[in-house]
Structure formats: C-alpha cells, structure tokens
Design an enzyme around this catalytic site. Structure first.
Site, short mmCIF file in Angstrom:
data_model
loop_
_atom_site.label_atom_id
_atom_site.label_comp_id
_atom_site.label_asym_id
_atom_site.label_seq_id
_atom_site.Cartn_x
_atom_site.Cartn_y
_atom_site.Cartn_z
N ARG A 1 2.19 5.93 -3.12
CA ARG A 1 3.29 7.05 -3.66
C ARG A 1 3.28 6.94 -5.56
O ARG A 1 3.33 7.67 -6.04
CB ARG A 1 4.64 6.51 -3.16
CG ARG A 1 4.77 7.05 -1.73
CD ARG A 1 5.88 6.22 -1.15
NE ARG A 1 6.28 6.80 0.56
CZ ARG A 1 5.51 6.86 1.30
NH1 ARG A 1 4.25 5.83 1.35
NH2 ARG A 1 5.68 7.19 2.47
N ASP B 1 4.11 0.61 12.16
CA ASP B 1 3.08 0.16 11.68
C ASP B 1 3.34 -1.30 12.01
O ASP B 1 2.36 -2.16 12.04
CB ASP B 1 3.04 0.19 10.09
CG ASP B 1 2.26 1.43 9.69
OD1 ASP B 1 1.76 2.17 10.50
OD2 ASP B 1 2.17 1.61 8.71
N LYS C 1 -3.26 7.43 14.81
CA LYS C 1 -3.17 6.65 13.65
C LYS C 1 -4.69 6.37 13.36
O LYS C 1 -5.67 7.14 13.91
CB LYS C 1 -2.71 5.44 14.02
CG LYS C 1 -1.17 5.41 13.84
CD LYS C 1 -0.42 5.66 12.31
CE LYS C 1 1.08 5.54 12.46
NZ LYS C 1 1.59 5.77 11.30
N LYS D 1 1.03 -1.11 0.03
CA LYS D 1 -0.07 0.00 0.00
C LYS D 1 0.81 1.16 -0.01
O LYS D 1 0.55 2.28 -0.77
CB LYS D 1 -0.91 -0.05 1.17
CG LYS D 1 -1.81 1.13 1.32
CD LYS D 1 -2.84 1.06 2.16
CE LYS D 1 -2.21 0.94 3.86
NZ LYS D 1 -2.17 1.96 4.46
N ARG E 1 -3.80 3.72 18.90
CA ARG E 1 -3.25 2.34 19.10
C ARG E 1 -2.60 2.05 20.63
O ARG E 1 -2.63 0.77 20.81
CB ARG E 1 -2.32 2.04 17.91
CG ARG E 1 -3.00 2.10 16.35
CD ARG E 1 -2.01 1.89 15.27
NE ARG E 1 -2.70 1.78 14.03
CZ ARG E 1 -2.29 1.67 12.97
NH1 ARG E 1 -1.04 1.83 12.91
NH2 ARG E 1 -3.03 1.30 11.96
N SER F 1 4.88 12.90 11.48
CA SER F 1 4.33 11.78 10.24
C SER F 1 5.07 12.04 9.06
O SER F 1 5.28 13.07 8.48
CB SER F 1 2.83 11.99 9.93
OG SER F 1 2.55 11.33 8.73
#
Length: 429
Positions: free
Chosen positions: A30, A310, A337, A25, A341, A165
């Site tokens: 991108r 992640d 996120k 993904k 989380r 980020s």
C-alpha cells in the site's frame, strides 16, 4: 529445480529466541502505491524483503511517477504495450490494475499461469465503470489485462462486492484522491477483511487524505497528498508462525521486536485468537513477547476468520495438531488465493489423520484419528502459507519435509534461517 526442506527439532522442545521480522507486505505494498501516486512526496521506510514487495517496488521504479493525471489529454494509443509482469504477486496485480488505469501509457498487465486463473473481473469492471480503458487479453474476467491510461473519468459512483477481496476496494480507494471527481464506493453485501480496508484508509490519512464512511458508502474527494513518511511495521502475518511454534512447543519464550499491540494490520488478531491455545502476548520495551502457558482451552465456539483469512492455515493446522475438533467460518476467499487453500488443507491434514469438512460455509475439523508418522512430506501448491503453516509440525513429528521450500520468499524470505535460530534443524533435499 525446486528444493525441499527437511525440518526437524532434536532434544527438549523448549524455544527461547528473539526474531526480527521483515516489514509487513500488506503495509509495504500500500505504501509503495501511495508513494507513487504522490509522485514521491510520500517516502517509505522499513520496506519488506518479501518477494511480492520487491516485485512491486521494481515495477513502480521502472515505470516512474510521471503522468499520473487522469482526465488529461495525453492518453497514449501506441501500438505496443509495455509489459508489466507481477509473477505470482496477487496484491501487485490488484493494486496495479487500478494504478496503471490512472497512469499515462499502454500496458499489458500479466503474471504466472496461476495468476491467470485468479479472478480480477470485479475490479476491472468497477474501473471500467469509472472510465478506465481495460480489456481482457485472454479469458474474460481474468488476467492478463490490456490497460490504456490515464482513464477519462465518467462517474464518481461505483459499486463493488464486499465479500470477494478487500484488495479490490483498497485498489480503488488509493487512486481516488487523484481522480478529477474523487470516488464514492458503494460496498455491496458483507465486507470481508475489513481491517485491510481500515489499513488502507489509515495509511492514506497519515499523508493527508481524508475520507467519510457512512454505512456502506466510502467517499474520498479529490485531494493532494501531503509530504510525509510511512514507516512500515513488521509483519503480523509472519508473526503468526511464531505463535504456532509457541503453541506446539513444550515451553516457549519468543521476543518479536518492533511489533505494536495496536496495529493497522488485521492479522494482529492472532494475539487474541491464540489465547485459546494457551499463548500469552505481553508488551515489552522493544515490542512484544509471546509465551506458552501450558494450558489450552476447550471451546465449542465457531471461530470466525473472515476479517483475517491469511491466518486460517496457521490456526487450522495448530488446532489439528493439538487435537482440537474446532469449527471455522469466514474461509470463503481461501479458494481463490495462491492455491485453493481449502483443498490444500484437506489434502495435507489427511496425512496426519485429520479431516476438514464443509457444511453451509462452516468448516469443521475432526481429529479423532490424529496420528504423527515418523516422517511426513507436505506439499505446498506454490503457496507460501502452506509451507510456513506446516513446518512447525516438526515439533511433533520426527521429520517434516516441505516441498518447494523457496515459496516462502513471497512473504517471509528468511523463514528457514529464523527457524534455525530458534533451534530447528533444516536440511535440503
């Protein structure tokens, strides 16, 4: 109505399978923006079937590629904005904030209610510094965004925080080549998730876009994209769940075709991290294979996940399930996120007697009271990674119920089907 998955694994916990993973993904999203910015000179192969990528691809196809001419005289000041709804796709929100600023038109960029709670102000303000016409349609610093493009570039110099980020940085870097003055990005503070910035720059380089990176300054001059094809590698983030399954199984031999040992994806670090849990990665003619060596290491080391956040849920859940009282750093971005989380992990790990506590940005697992009930229901908080991190616990718990099983569509739509292929039983409630 949302459906829940009932996951179990009967018989000997031996896994022997081959799993063909969807395209990354991160790479896909991108590649799609780069292709659109190049006005389709750049083609994309092996697109992911993840919902986020399907959403972004659909939006870009609907918008078309005409009018990417920042600094021109064709800015539209129409009364009606074109609605661009990314749903829950965070990457699409960040990348489109920059892309639409460079595109001719009047746009209202929005998403789900949760998306409206995820900050975008740092990126929006950086774009405004450059010359973008952006305003907040509801709450200051958050989506939805009113964007009128193309931007009229005022400066090529912009500062942006590096520890919030990496997607903000990637969004700016991808539009840099088409800006009349290019862009010099000054990264303030420590850079979180550096591999994702490297991925963006490497993909740009594949289609002829050069950069310089000196200290905390990244510069991309105005340049023309060269015709080419970006071939997307399978998703290392999805692979991480198979490392989890290998770690929790009695024995495991899992083939993952087309994955590269030397990958652009930061989450390929999972192959090194999982050595702690006795999982070996070997290169094969088709890709890689992972196997359980039946040996885990005792480690007092604090595991730093700032370059691969992640992976955090997967690794924390594995450590908890194996009774490892480990400590982690680099988890700060997890709170903004798809859900918070950290809070989600704390809530769900408590169901197996495990605590995750924070002290000065160090997160420590305590598994002294670890236990496995006959059945556990885990909430997902509308977060795909919660579902996929906790489902493998069915190797240790008689039955695991995962709420809102469809959340996996965001990044790994065939997750449940692949679990079945590996011998798991999947019911639907």
């Amino acid at each position: 109505m949302s459906k829940n998955a009932l996951v179990s694994f009967k018989g000997t916990k031996n896994i022997n399978t081959e799993i063909q993973l969807t395209g990354s993904k991160s790479e896909c999203n991108r590649a799609l923006i780069i292709s659109a910015l190049s006005k389709k000179l750049v083609k994309v192969e092996n697109l992911s079937n993840a919902a986020d990528t399907v959403t972004l691809n659909g939006i870009l196809n609907k918008l078309g590629v005409e009018g990417n001419e920042p600094g021109g005289d064709s800015k539209l000041k129409t009364a009606n904005s074109e609605l661009v709804d990314v749903g829950p796709a965070g990457t699409a929100m960040r990348f489109l904030s920059a892309y639409l600023s460079a595109k001719n038109g009047n746009f209202l960029l929005t998403g789900t209610e949760r998306m409206k709670q995820r900050p975008i102000g740092i990126l929006a303000e950086a774009l405004k510094t450059i010359g973008a016409d952006i305003s907040y349609a509801e709450s200051e610093g958050f989506p939805p965004l009113n964007i009128v493009g193309p931007l009229d570039q005022k400066t090529a110099q912009v500062k942006i925080k590096g520890d919030i980020s990496s997607q903000y940085i990637s969004a700016l870097l991808m539009i840099a080549p088409i800006l009349p003055q290019g862009l010099t990005l000054e990264i303030e503070g420590e850079l979180t998730s550096k591999p994702y910035v490297d991925m963006t720059l490497d993909m740009l380089a594949e289609v002829g876009i050069k950069h310089t990176w000196n200290g905390n300054l990244i510069t991309i001059e105005p340049q023309v994209f060269k015709p080419g094809t970006l071939v997307v590698e399978p998703d290392w983030s999805a692979a991480s769940y198979w490392y989890s399954i290998a770690a929790l199984a009695d024995e495991a031999e899992i083939a993952l075709p087309a994955l590269k040992e030397k990958s652009l994806q930061g989450d390929s670090q999972i192959k090194n991290i999982m050595k702690i849990f006795g999982i070996a990665t070997t290169k094969t003619d088709k890709g890689i294979a992972i196997s359980n060596l039946g040996l885990t290491l005792d480690t007092k080391e604090v595991l730093d996940l700032k370059t691969c956040p992640d992976l955090a849920q997967t690794i924390v859940v594995i450590a908890a399930a194996l009774g490892k009282n480990m400590a982690f750093t680099g988890l700060e971005t997890l709170k903004i996120k798809e859900t918070d989380r950290i809070a989600a992990l704390q809530n769900e790990l408590a169901k197996i007697g495990v605590t995750l506590t924070e002290d000065n940005l160090v997160y420590t697992l305590n598994t002294d009271n670890l236990h496995f009930p006959d059945k556990v229901t885990f909430a997902t908080y509308e977060d795909h990674r919660m579902a996929m991190a906790f489902a493998p616990l069915a190797l240790l718990i008689n039955e695991v119920e995962i709420e809102e099983m469809q959340v996996v569509e965001k990044s790994y739509p065939f997750y449940w089907e692949d679990l079945k292929k590996a011998g798991f039983e999947i019911g639907i409630k």
